[in-house]
Design a protein around this motif. Structure first.
Motif, mmCIF file in Angstrom:
data_model
loop_
_atom_site.group_PDB
_atom_site.id
_atom_site.type_symbol
_atom_site.label_atom_id
_atom_site.label_comp_id
_atom_site.label_asym_id
_atom_site.label_seq_id
_atom_site.Cartn_x
_atom_site.Cartn_y
_atom_site.Cartn_z
ATOM 1 N N TYR A 3 1.422 -0.244 2.435
ATOM 2 C CA TYR A 3 2.567 0.516 2.114
ATOM 3 C C TYR A 3 3.142 1.435 3.288
ATOM 4 O O TYR A 3 3.926 1.470 3.621
ATOM 5 C CB TYR A 3 2.482 1.316 0.854
ATOM 6 C CG TYR A 3 3.651 2.002 0.433
ATOM 7 C CD1 TYR A 3 4.779 1.093 -0.001
ATOM 8 C CD2 TYR A 3 3.718 3.219 0.506
ATOM 9 C CE1 TYR A 3 5.909 1.858 -0.773
ATOM 10 C CE2 TYR A 3 5.031 3.989 0.093
ATOM 11 C CZ TYR A 3 5.887 3.323 -0.600
ATOM 12 O OH TYR A 3 7.360 3.890 -1.025
ATOM 13 N N GLU A 4 2.033 2.427 3.794
ATOM 14 C CA GLU A 4 2.455 3.353 4.630
ATOM 15 C C GLU A 4 2.946 2.945 5.984
ATOM 16 O O GLU A 4 3.993 3.245 6.341
ATOM 17 C CB GLU A 4 1.233 4.144 4.920
ATOM 18 C CG GLU A 4 0.894 5.254 3.765
ATOM 19 C CD GLU A 4 -0.046 6.330 4.089
ATOM 20 O OE1 GLU A 4 -0.165 6.582 5.104
ATOM 21 O OE2 GLU A 4 -0.958 6.610 3.100
ATOM 22 N N HIS B 209 6.412 1.536 5.436
ATOM 23 C CA HIS B 209 7.408 2.596 5.577
ATOM 24 C C HIS B 209 7.646 2.787 6.936
ATOM 25 O O HIS B 209 8.722 3.008 7.450
ATOM 26 C CB HIS B 209 6.950 3.953 4.715
ATOM 27 C CG HIS B 209 7.618 4.960 5.056
ATOM 28 N ND1 HIS B 209 8.949 5.260 4.532
ATOM 29 C CD2 HIS B 209 7.402 6.186 5.801
ATOM 30 C CE1 HIS B 209 9.491 6.582 4.852
ATOM 31 N NE2 HIS B 209 8.389 6.766 5.728
ATOM 32 N N THR C 199 0.545 -8.512 -1.083
ATOM 33 C CA THR C 199 -0.410 -7.700 -1.666
ATOM 34 C C THR C 199 -1.696 -8.346 -1.180
ATOM 35 O O THR C 199 -2.016 -9.202 -0.457
ATOM 36 C CB THR C 199 -0.475 -8.052 -3.180
ATOM 37 O OG1 THR C 199 -0.622 -9.260 -3.436
ATOM 38 C CG2 THR C 199 0.954 -7.618 -3.684
ATOM 39 N N GLN D 147 -2.400 -0.093 -1.190
ATOM 40 C CA GLN D 147 -1.406 0.136 -2.274
ATOM 41 C C GLN D 147 -0.592 -0.954 -2.449
ATOM 42 O O GLN D 147 0.604 -1.159 -2.236
ATOM 43 C CB GLN D 147 -0.446 1.411 -1.358
ATOM 44 C CG GLN D 147 -1.405 2.732 -1.297
ATOM 45 C CD GLN D 147 -0.623 3.719 -0.764
ATOM 46 O OE1 GLN D 147 -0.148 3.500 0.517
ATOM 47 N NE2 GLN D 147 0.086 4.851 -1.467
ATOM 48 N N LYS E 284 2.458 -0.472 -5.142
ATOM 49 C CA LYS E 284 3.461 0.216 -4.500
ATOM 50 C C LYS E 284 4.413 -0.786 -3.790
ATOM 51 O O LYS E 284 5.644 -0.666 -3.576
ATOM 52 C CB LYS E 284 3.086 1.434 -3.606
ATOM 53 C CG LYS E 284 2.645 2.601 -4.229
ATOM 54 C CD LYS E 284 2.418 3.883 -3.572
ATOM 55 C CE LYS E 284 3.767 4.579 -3.212
ATOM 56 N NZ LYS E 284 3.567 5.604 -2.749
ATOM 57 N N GLU F 235 6.424 -3.016 -6.123
ATOM 58 C CA GLU F 235 7.609 -2.144 -6.428
ATOM 59 C C GLU F 235 8.767 -2.022 -5.536
ATOM 60 O O GLU F 235 9.747 -2.327 -5.871
ATOM 61 C CB GLU F 235 7.253 -0.830 -6.832
ATOM 62 C CG GLU F 235 8.071 0.338 -7.494
ATOM 63 C CD GLU F 235 8.451 -0.232 -8.770
ATOM 64 O OE1 GLU F 235 9.803 0.187 -9.174
ATOM 65 O OE2 GLU F 235 7.488 -0.538 -9.609
ATOM 66 N N LEU F 236 8.063 -1.850 -3.995
ATOM 67 C CA LEU F 236 9.318 -1.563 -3.310
ATOM 68 C C LEU F 236 10.284 -3.047 -2.751
ATOM 69 O O LEU F 236 11.268 -3.075 -3.051
ATOM 70 C CB LEU F 236 8.562 -1.292 -1.908
ATOM 71 C CG LEU F 236 9.511 -1.038 -0.683
ATOM 72 C CD1 LEU F 236 10.831 -0.274 -1.095
ATOM 73 C CD2 LEU F 236 8.935 -0.649 0.574
ATOM 74 N N THR G 282 -6.262 -5.703 -5.429
ATOM 75 C CA THR G 282 -5.016 -5.652 -6.336
ATOM 76 C C THR G 282 -5.436 -5.224 -7.739
ATOM 77 O O THR G 282 -4.776 -4.791 -8.596
ATOM 78 C CB THR G 282 -4.102 -6.856 -6.142
ATOM 79 O OG1 THR G 282 -3.874 -7.068 -4.715
ATOM 80 C CG2 THR G 282 -2.778 -6.743 -6.910
ATOM 81 N N GLU H 263 -6.727 -1.825 -8.788
ATOM 82 C CA GLU H 263 -5.373 -1.192 -8.930
ATOM 83 C C GLU H 263 -4.689 -1.316 -10.194
ATOM 84 O O GLU H 263 -4.395 -0.427 -10.654
ATOM 85 C CB GLU H 263 -4.440 -1.326 -7.747
ATOM 86 C CG GLU H 263 -4.740 -0.606 -6.286
ATOM 87 C CD GLU H 263 -3.365 -0.528 -5.491
ATOM 88 O OE1 GLU H 263 -2.470 -0.253 -5.875
ATOM 89 O OE2 GLU H 263 -3.316 -1.978 -4.496
ATOM 90 N N GLU I 67 2.312 0.241 -18.182
ATOM 91 C CA GLU I 67 2.360 -0.073 -16.797
ATOM 92 C C GLU I 67 2.101 -1.412 -16.094
ATOM 93 O O GLU I 67 2.718 -2.047 -15.524
ATOM 94 C CB GLU I 67 1.673 1.081 -16.081
ATOM 95 C CG GLU I 67 2.164 2.574 -16.235
ATOM 96 C CD GLU I 67 1.412 3.582 -15.813
ATOM 97 O OE1 GLU I 67 1.532 4.690 -15.522
ATOM 98 O OE2 GLU I 67 -0.042 3.343 -15.939
ATOM 99 N N VAL J 22 4.350 -4.096 -14.031
ATOM 100 C CA VAL J 22 4.020 -4.456 -12.667
ATOM 101 C C VAL J 22 4.225 -6.102 -12.875
ATOM 102 O O VAL J 22 4.604 -6.848 -12.313
ATOM 103 C CB VAL J 22 2.652 -4.156 -12.271
ATOM 104 C CG1 VAL J 22 2.027 -4.716 -11.114
ATOM 105 C CG2 VAL J 22 2.875 -2.531 -12.034
#
Length: 246
Positions: free
Chosen positions: A14-15, A18, A47, A52, A55, A58-59, A99, A102, A110, A114
């Protein structure tokens, strides 16, 4: 003309995703957007293995389904996660276990959210994406010229897993034929799936899975510019996970 940024296998990084968006010129206030209205395209395997994955789900769900400002095609890891969410018996290895770990840390509410988001994303995705104005096709593991326009079981297997032979390497990876060497089509084929240390161009094909989850880089291929942009990975480098071509 529409402009797109085709993003390689994210695998829960994820990072780095971004950072890649920033490098590509996307701006984030509440949502990611580009001043030139560029469209991100995810070529599957968003994934597994990375830190992450949820996340990233989600994005990507938000960009593709809610905002309708991005596009997505599935990869083999996406297919396996989808089958897991269906309740099918799948082996939790080769990355799926990260995955699931998580996922298991979430509350039942939740988890349901997801699961619903990913299944909606997957069920609304084309097997591969044709971009006729750019003379390009986005397919997770690639596509042979004679398969373009088809979506039968044989084509689906190729697009998700590549040109597999049925044999395996000593470390358990499937042996794949180098289909790109035989490709003579006019359209660009943009794909990933097989980690390489740098984007590999053969004829009008480009593999942009530069193994972010294995410590190298996350890459994007920009069209119509035919330009590669990448950012370094934050994961440990595992050179043995990459394919090296002659």
């Amino acid at each position: 003309m529409e402009k797109v940024d085709i993003i390689g296998d994210v695998h829960g990084c994820y990072e780095e995703l971004h950072n890649l968006f920033e490098e590509l010129g996307y701006q984030k206030e509440k949502e990611y957007s580009h001043p030139d209205e560029r469209i991100p395209i995810f070529l599957g395997d968003i994934t597994d293995r990375g830190p992450q994955s949820l996340k990233v789900i989600e994005l990507v769900y938000h960009l593709v389904i809610i905002q309708k400002k991005a596009r997505y095609v599935p990869g083999n890891h996406c297919n396996k996660l989808y089958r897991f969410f269906l309740g099918n018996k799948v082996q939790q290895r080769h990355g799926l276990e990260t995955t699931v770990e998580e996922y298991n840390q979430l509350s039942r509410k939740e988890q349901a959210e997801v699961r619903q988001k990913f299944m909606t994303l997957y069920e609304n995705a084309p097997l591969y994406l044709q971009l006729p104005k750019m003379k390009a096709i986005v397919a997770h593991a690639g596509i042979k010229e004679e398969y373009i326009g088809r979506s039968d079981k044989k084509v689906k297997t190729f697009i998700l897993y590549g040109d597999i032979t049925g044999d395996f390497t000593e470390d358990g990876r499937p042996v794949r034929k180098d289909w790109a060497k035989e490709y003579e089509g006019a359209d660009w084929i943009v794909y990933g799936h097989t980690p390489v240390m740098s984007p590999r161009i053969v004829h009008r094909t480009i593999n942009i899975d530069t193994g972010c989850v294995f410590g190298n880089a996350l890459s994007a291929f920009r069209l119509p510019e035919k330009e590669v942009v990448n950012v370094p990975s934050k994961q440990p480098l595992m050179k043995e996970k990459f394919t090296y071509f002659d």
